[in-house]
Design a protein around this motif. Structure first.
Motif, PDB file in Angstrom:
ATOM      1  N   GLU A  97      54.878  -2.385   5.887  1.00 57.01           N
ATOM      2  CA  GLU A  97      55.116  -2.055   4.480  1.00 57.01           C
ATOM      3  C   GLU A  97      56.416  -1.281   4.285  1.00 57.01           C
ATOM      4  O   GLU A  97      56.986  -1.288   3.185  1.00 57.01           O
ATOM      5  N   GLY A  98      56.888  -0.573   5.320  1.00 60.65           N
ATOM      6  CA  GLY A  98      58.176   0.115   5.258  1.00 60.65           C
ATOM      7  C   GLY A  98      58.234   1.256   4.269  1.00 60.65           C
ATOM      8  O   GLY A  98      59.302   1.536   3.712  1.00 60.65           O
ATOM      9  N   ARG A  99      57.147   1.931   4.014  1.00 59.50           N
ATOM     10  CA  ARG A  99      57.148   3.030   3.042  1.00 59.50           C
ATOM     11  C   ARG A  99      57.797   4.289   3.630  1.00 59.50           C
ATOM     12  O   ARG A  99      57.659   4.573   4.814  1.00 59.50           O
ATOM     13  N   ASP A 100      58.478   5.041   2.755  1.00 62.21           N
ATOM     14  CA  ASP A 100      59.144   6.256   3.230  1.00 62.21           C
ATOM     15  C   ASP A 100      58.158   7.399   3.462  1.00 62.21           C
ATOM     16  O   ASP A 100      58.524   8.449   3.993  1.00 62.21           O
ATOM     17  N   THR A 101      56.898   7.194   3.086  1.00 68.57           N
ATOM     18  CA  THR A 101      55.888   8.210   3.364  1.00 68.57           C
ATOM     19  C   THR A 101      55.408   8.146   4.810  1.00 68.57           C
ATOM     20  O   THR A 101      54.755   9.089   5.284  1.00 68.57           O
ATOM     21  N   ARG A 102      55.695   7.064   5.475  1.00 71.22           N
ATOM     22  CA  ARG A 102      55.257   6.899   6.859  1.00 71.22           C
ATOM     23  C   ARG A 102      56.262   7.544   7.806  1.00 71.22           C
ATOM     24  O   ARG A 102      57.474   7.331   7.683  1.00 71.22           O
ATOM     25  N   LYS A 103      55.762   8.379   8.730  1.00 70.64           N
ATOM     26  CA  LYS A 103      56.673   9.002   9.696  1.00 70.64           C
ATOM     27  C   LYS A 103      57.434   7.917  10.468  1.00 70.64           C
ATOM     28  O   LYS A 103      56.864   6.878  10.802  1.00 70.64           O
ATOM     29  N   PRO A 104      58.746   8.119  10.675  1.00 71.04           N
ATOM     30  CA  PRO A 104      59.491   9.361  10.515  1.00 71.04           C
ATOM     31  C   PRO A 104      60.069   9.602   9.123  1.00 71.04           C
ATOM     32  O   PRO A 104      60.879  10.518   8.944  1.00 71.04           O
ATOM     33  N   THR A 106      60.245  10.961   5.305  1.00 73.27           N
ATOM     34  CA  THR A 106      59.884  12.294   4.795  1.00 73.27           C
ATOM     35  C   THR A 106      59.273  12.234   3.402  1.00 73.27           C
ATOM     36  O   THR A 106      59.207  13.246   2.702  1.00 73.27           O
ATOM     37  N   GLY A 107      58.822  11.054   3.010  1.00 69.48           N
ATOM     38  CA  GLY A 107      58.291  10.914   1.650  1.00 69.48           C
ATOM     39  C   GLY A 107      57.136  11.848   1.355  1.00 69.48           C
ATOM     40  O   GLY A 107      57.009  12.364   0.232  1.00 69.48           O
ATOM     41  N   MET A 108      56.257  12.106   2.326  1.00 64.19           N
ATOM     42  CA  MET A 108      55.137  13.017   2.098  1.00 64.19           C
ATOM     43  C   MET A 108      55.567  14.475   2.100  1.00 64.19           C
ATOM     44  O   MET A 108      54.790  15.355   1.741  1.00 64.19           O
ATOM     45  N   LEU A 109      56.811  14.740   2.517  1.00 62.85           N
ATOM     46  CA  LEU A 109      57.263  16.118   2.729  1.00 62.85           C
ATOM     47  C   LEU A 109      58.387  16.525   1.789  1.00 62.85           C
ATOM     48  O   LEU A 109      59.071  17.504   2.027  1.00 62.85           O
ATOM     49  N   ARG A 110      58.567  15.757   0.696  1.00 61.02           N
ATOM     50  CA  ARG A 110      59.672  16.057  -0.223  1.00 61.02           C
ATOM     51  C   ARG A 110      59.566  17.473  -0.783  1.00 61.02           C
ATOM     52  O   ARG A 110      60.580  18.156  -0.984  1.00 61.02           O
ATOM     53  N   HIS A 111      58.344  17.927  -1.061  1.00 58.44           N
ATOM     54  CA  HIS A 111      58.184  19.264  -1.640  1.00 58.44           C
ATOM     55  C   HIS A 111      58.609  20.342  -0.646  1.00 58.44           C
ATOM     56  O   HIS A 111      59.106  21.394  -1.053  1.00 58.44           O
ATOM     57  N   TRP A 112      58.422  20.075   0.651  1.00 53.92           N
ATOM     58  CA  TRP A 112      58.884  21.042   1.647  1.00 53.92           C
ATOM     59  C   TRP A 112      60.397  21.000   1.784  1.00 53.92           C
ATOM     60  O   TRP A 112      61.041  22.041   1.971  1.00 53.92           O
ATOM     61  N   LEU A 113      60.987  19.819   1.682  1.00 56.60           N
ATOM     62  CA  LEU A 113      62.444  19.722   1.741  1.00 56.60           C
ATOM     63  C   LEU A 113      63.108  20.437   0.577  1.00 56.60           C
ATOM     64  O   LEU A 113      64.224  20.961   0.700  1.00 56.60           O
ATOM     65  N   ALA A 114      62.430  20.465  -0.551  1.00 59.27           N
ATOM     66  CA  ALA A 114      62.995  21.124  -1.737  1.00 59.27           C
ATOM     67  C   ALA A 114      62.712  22.618  -1.764  1.00 59.27           C
ATOM     68  O   ALA A 114      63.220  23.323  -2.644  1.00 59.27           O
TER      69      ALA A 114
END
Length: 370
Positions: A97-104, A106-114
């Motif tokens: 599926e190529g989703r950016d939420t899948r490691k590696p 960072t889609g699930m971690l955007r709030h931490w990056l911000a």
């Protein structure tokens, strides 16, 4: 600032079965040492975030209820030991599926990056796969790999909680190639290879008697002479020790003993660590002050010991002081050059031992810096 520990689940917290899917209690098994290691991390102030890829979770091939039971068991066991996750992030997508939420990604971690309220330098990702290490790079934190290709949990806890003073230096010139690794908080047996047998023996004395792990390898232009090899090994070792010491908080800084045994009439200002070897007597006193100074008193009765020219012994210590930023007073007397040189290396090592030793967090200087 806050520090975060981003943790993979399967293969990191619990064992990963051959089919890579923990979908029953029969497949549930904690990794050895994980609970005491995580307890140490929590006590050291780490906040825990679970980040896991669970391929196709919620599909007929991996029903939600098959995942939920082992997951609840894991969280309950850890919580009973004071290990609680601040957040649990699960990606259910399949690789194709190529989703950016899948490691590696960072889609699930955007709030931490911000979020600028946590320290990237003090945080880490722990996982068993290369994708976990790529996630660490994408987050800007260090990655620690666990498992057969990496570390075990006690070693990871040591790295995260003990702040081990480790440094690696590679020095390459047209004359030599030197690689040095030191760990000031480990007493592993030294591993040294420079092409000069007696010099290898002396460098091993430094690591052994100063009580730090030392690996040093040098390929030098010995067809010319020994000078470049000895000098560059000293410079690389001094640089590695300086880097490993960091800001020097908590170190002893000084290495000397209260005895005032005379070495010769022009002995050093401080008696230092006085060490005998048969008829030879050497004295060393060191200050890891950040300023380079070397004072030597002694005369060797022959020009070489093995393949090592004795004139390079004081030059080695002078070069070491230049790179380390140390004030060293060294003196030696005796009749046997082998004994005298070895006594020098051992005396310096025994002076280094209390100077390198860490006890607390105070900076041993009224200047506020070393």
């Amino acid at each position: 600032m806050r520090k975060l520990l981003f943790l993979d689940r399967d293969g990191c917290l619990i064992e990963e079965p051959a089919d890579e899917q923990v979908d029953s209690y029969a497949k549930f098994a904690l990794l050895p040492g994980v609970i005491p290691a995580l307890r140490r991390c929590v006590a050291a102030g780490y906040e825990l975030v679970m980040v896991s890829n669970q391929d196709g979770l919620g599909t007929p091939a991996f029903p939600e209820e098959a995942f939920a039971g082992p997951q609840r068991l894991l969280l309950r066991i850890l919580a009973s030991q004071g290990v609680v996750f601040r957040e649990i992030l699960i990606d259910r997508s399949l690789p194709q599926e190529g989703r950016d939420t899948r490691k590696p990604g960072t889609g699930m971690l955007r709030h931490w990056l911000a979020d600028d309220g946590w320290s990237r330098a003090a945080s880490a990702v722990v996982g068993d796969r290369e994708t976990d290490m790529q996630l660490a790079a994408n987050l800007g934190v260090r990655g620690l790999r666990i498992g057969a290709q990496g570390l075990d949990w006690p070693a990871i806890a040591h790295l995260l909680c003990d702040a081990p003073r480790i440094a690696e230096v590679e020095r390459s010139t047209r004359e030599t190639r030197v690689r040095v690794r030191v760990d000031l908080d480990d007493a592993a047996e030294p591993r040294v290879a420079t092409g000069i047998g007696y010099f290898d023996h002396m460098l091993a004395q430094l690591g052994k008697h100063a009580d730090f792990a030392l690996e040093l390898h040098c390929a030098g232009d010995l067809h010319v002479d020994e000078h470049h090899t000895v000098e560059d090994c000293a410079l690389a070792l001094g640089e590695a020790l300086r880097r490993a010491l960091g800001d020097k908080r908590g170190i002893g800084r000084y290495g000397f003993s209260p005895e005032d045994l005379p070495v010769r009439e022009t002995r050093p200002a401080q008696s230092g660590c006085t060490l005998p070897m048969d008829e030879a007597l050497a004295s060393a006193a060191i200050d890891l002050c950040g300023r380079s100074c070397f004072a030597f008193a002694g005369a060797f009765p022959r020009e070489r010991v093995g393949e090592l020219p004795t004139e390079l012994v004081p030059h080695f210590f002078r070069s070491l002081c230049d790179a380390l930023g140390a004030n060293l007073h060294l003196a030696v007397r005796g009749d046997n050059a082998h004994h005298m040189v070895e006594a020098c290396f051992k005396a310096v090592a025994r002076a280094l031992r209390p100077a390198l030793r860490r006890d607390g967090d105070a900076l041993p200087s009224t200047k506020g810096t070393l």
